[in-house]
Each structure stands twice: as structure tokens, then as C-alpha cells.
Design a protein around this motif. Structure first.
Motif, PDB file in Angstrom:
ATOM      1  N   PRO A  11     -27.332  -3.358  -3.161  1.00 13.77           N
ATOM      2  CA  PRO A  11     -27.579  -3.883  -4.289  1.00 13.77           C
ATOM      3  C   PRO A  11     -27.063  -5.863  -4.300  1.00 13.77           C
ATOM      4  O   PRO A  11     -27.144  -6.211  -3.284  1.00 13.77           O
ATOM      5  CB  PRO A  11     -26.142  -3.953  -4.793  1.00 13.77           C
ATOM      6  N   SER A  12     -27.377  -6.676  -5.149  1.00 16.95           N
ATOM      7  CA  SER A  12     -26.983  -7.639  -5.331  1.00 16.95           C
ATOM      8  C   SER A  12     -26.032  -7.748  -6.371  1.00 16.95           C
ATOM      9  O   SER A  12     -25.979  -6.773  -7.477  1.00 16.95           O
ATOM     10  CB  SER A  12     -28.632  -8.427  -6.698  1.00 16.95           C
ATOM     11  N   LEU A  13     -25.632  -8.956  -7.031  1.00 18.46           N
ATOM     12  CA  LEU A  13     -24.942  -8.619  -7.847  1.00 18.46           C
ATOM     13  C   LEU A  13     -24.707  -9.177  -8.934  1.00 18.46           C
ATOM     14  O   LEU A  13     -25.014  -7.675  -9.879  1.00 18.46           O
ATOM     15  CB  LEU A  13     -23.366  -9.613  -7.769  1.00 18.46           C
ATOM     16  N   GLN A  14     -25.923  -9.590  -9.603  1.00 18.31           N
ATOM     17  CA  GLN A  14     -27.064  -8.816 -10.412  1.00 18.31           C
ATOM     18  C   GLN A  14     -26.987  -7.567 -10.842  1.00 18.31           C
ATOM     19  O   GLN A  14     -27.328  -7.038 -11.817  1.00 18.31           O
ATOM     20  CB  GLN A  14     -28.174  -9.867 -10.621  1.00 18.31           C
ATOM     21  N   ALA A  15     -27.896  -7.180  -9.895  1.00 12.34           N
ATOM     22  CA  ALA A  15     -28.354  -5.390 -10.074  1.00 12.34           C
ATOM     23  C   ALA A  15     -26.359  -4.695 -10.849  1.00 12.34           C
ATOM     24  O   ALA A  15     -26.572  -4.260 -11.752  1.00 12.34           O
ATOM     25  CB  ALA A  15     -28.223  -4.717  -9.081  1.00 12.34           C
ATOM     26  N   LEU A  16     -25.493  -4.981 -10.234  1.00 14.37           N
ATOM     27  CA  LEU A  16     -24.236  -4.598 -10.529  1.00 14.37           C
ATOM     28  C   LEU A  16     -23.501  -4.761 -11.718  1.00 14.37           C
ATOM     29  O   LEU A  16     -23.105  -3.720 -12.692  1.00 14.37           O
ATOM     30  CB  LEU A  16     -23.180  -4.732  -9.212  1.00 14.37           C
ATOM     31  N   LEU A  17     -24.119  -6.329 -12.764  1.00 21.19           N
ATOM     32  CA  LEU A  17     -23.511  -6.935 -13.672  1.00 21.19           C
ATOM     33  C   LEU A  17     -24.643  -5.672 -14.712  1.00 21.19           C
ATOM     34  O   LEU A  17     -23.842  -5.562 -16.088  1.00 21.19           O
ATOM     35  CB  LEU A  17     -23.881  -8.064 -13.724  1.00 21.19           C
ATOM     36  N   SER A  18     -25.374  -5.909 -14.355  1.00 25.83           N
ATOM     37  CA  SER A  18     -26.700  -5.313 -15.005  1.00 25.83           C
ATOM     38  C   SER A  18     -25.696  -3.563 -15.584  1.00 25.83           C
ATOM     39  O   SER A  18     -25.863  -3.319 -17.278  1.00 25.83           O
ATOM     40  CB  SER A  18     -28.186  -5.291 -14.913  1.00 25.83           C
ATOM     41  N   SER A  19     -25.570  -3.840 -14.677  1.00 19.86           N
ATOM     42  CA  SER A  19     -25.066  -1.623 -14.324  1.00 19.86           C
ATOM     43  C   SER A  19     -23.985  -1.795 -15.925  1.00 19.86           C
ATOM     44  O   SER A  19     -24.033  -1.002 -16.508  1.00 19.86           O
ATOM     45  CB  SER A  19     -25.039  -1.514 -13.555  1.00 19.86           C
TER      46      SER A  19
END
Length: 234
Positions: A11-19
């Protein structure tokens, strides 16, 4: 043996934040801690991580490959700090408070120490920056005496923007593990985690990226409460 889904990408942090944001008002984290049951929605948990990224960047100038030592009891605030630090490309070592040993070499250079014992933590004199915080959900500032130059994390972090305003580093945290098929087949089920989930961060990340949400600490959740959590998601 429980079969599992295909491995998830790093993951990237952005992917986690989007989830997390995709969960909206639904709980991303349910905490059975010192103030009984507390919910953090996907939006609220993402907001805590975003503000912490801003704080680590602006206040302590955390950089890629820096070492962050979380000398704290298990708590969702400790999880927030870990996610933010990994998102900026920093390394994270995790202790459990007094008497714990995160297995750091004696000569390890701790860039940032987060602790609930800023006046007595073993690495407090060696770390470049010290963040003081209480492992209590509703604590808005550190309850003890702050030594000189120590940051009151809970008070300072809330002043930072609600949106990402700094460039993220390469994701430095663990890769998410495959989700067990049993969890996938139970549509909407949350993952019950030991402590704050950082004992098995790969499983925690997999659940959050899949929009599952987590419940913890498992040690404080009764079987009846676990059933109630599943019923809320049904």
C-alpha cells in the motif's frame, strides 16, 4: 487450514486513506478501552492520520528512513502514529511502555520518541524529538509535567490541516497479508485484533484496505460484544 484471498499490493498511505474515507461515517475502528466502547469512523481515523502526518513533517521534520520509537502502551493513538510515520517513509519500532524492549541496538539513533513517560523513558535523553501523550482516548493534552522542549502531541496535532499538505514518502510499513476466506465470506465483518493491531500490522492493513474496519483490543472484548459488533455490520 483457512484458505486466503490473493495477496494485496504493497500500500501507499494515500491508498489507505482512500479506503478509510470510503467508509464515511461507518466505523473503521472500534475501541474497547479505558472509556468503554468508542467508535472512530473512517473519516475520523483518516483525519487523525492526516493531522499526524502534518505534525511529524512540520513540527519534528521527520524524514525518510528516520527511526520513530513508539514507547507506549497499546492504543489506537499509537496505531495512528505508526501509520503516519510509515506513510512518510520512516522506520517504526514499537514498545509497550515501561519495561518493554523493542529490541533496538544500543547505538540506534532514535529520531523521534513518542512516550507517556517523557521524564523517565529510557531513550528520552537520546532522541532528537520527544512527543508526550497519554494512552487515553479522550485526553486532549498530556496530563503530566512536560520536560523542556517536549511536544504535547495531542494538543499540537489538532492544529494541523485536515487535508494532506506535505508530500508522502515511499510506504515504509509492512505489506498487507491476504485476508482469510472466512472473513471475506462474512460480508461486512470487522477484524478483531489483539491490542491495537500492531502485533500483526499486515492483517490490520489488509482489513482496513478492504474496507472492513477493526475491533480491539481483543483482550477486552467479550464474546457477547463480538457478536454485537458482527450484528451491527449485518
Amino acid at each position: 487450514m483457512t484458505s486466503a484471498s490473493s495477496p494485496l499490493p504493497l500500500p501507499s498511505l494515500q491508498a489507505l486513506l482512500s479506503s478509510l474515507e470510503a467508509l464515511g461515517p461507518r466505523p473503521a475502528l472500534v475501541w474497547y478501552g479505558e472509556q468503554s466502547r468508542i467508535e472512530l469512523s473512517g473519516h475520523v481515523l483518516a483525519n487523525w492520520v492526516i493531522k499526524t502526518v502534518g505534525h511529524l513533517d512540520a513540527e519534528v521534520m521527520l524524514e525518510r528512513d528516520d527511526l520513530v520509537l513508539l514507547d507506549l502502551p497499546p492504543h489506537w493513538k499509537r496505531l495512528v502514529l505508526a501509520l503516519a510515520a510509515w506513510g512518510l517513509g520512516a522506520r517504526v519500532a514499537i514498545g509497550d511502555g515501561p519495561g518493554s524492549d523493542p529490541a533496538l541496538p544500543a547505538d540506534a539513533e532514535v529520531r523521534v520518541l513518542a512516550t507517556d513517560r517523557p521524564g523517565s523513558a529510557a531513550r528520552a535523553d537520546d532522541a532528537d524529538e520527544v512527543l508526550a501523550l497519554d494512552a487515553r482516548s479522550l485526553s486532549l493534552r498530556f496530563d503530566g509535567e512536560l520536560p523542556p522542549l517536549v511536544h504535547d502531541w495531542a494538543q499540537e496535532v489538532r492544529a494541523h490541516p485536515d487535508h494532506l499538505s506535505v508530500p508522502l514518502g515511499p510506504w515504509a510499513g509492512p505489506e498487507p497479508s491476504p485476508l482469510p476466506t472466512s472473513l471475506i465470506e462474512a460480508s461486512g465483518s470487522r477484524l478483531l485484533v489483539a491490542a491495537d493491531g500492531l502485533a500483526d500490522p499486515s492483517a490490520l492493513l489488509a482489513a482496513l484496505l478492504d474496507g472492513r474496519g477493526i475491533v480491539g483490543p481483543a483482550e477486552s472484548v467479550t464474546p457477547h460484544q463480538a457478536q454485537q459488533e458482527d450484528a451491527r455490520e449485518a
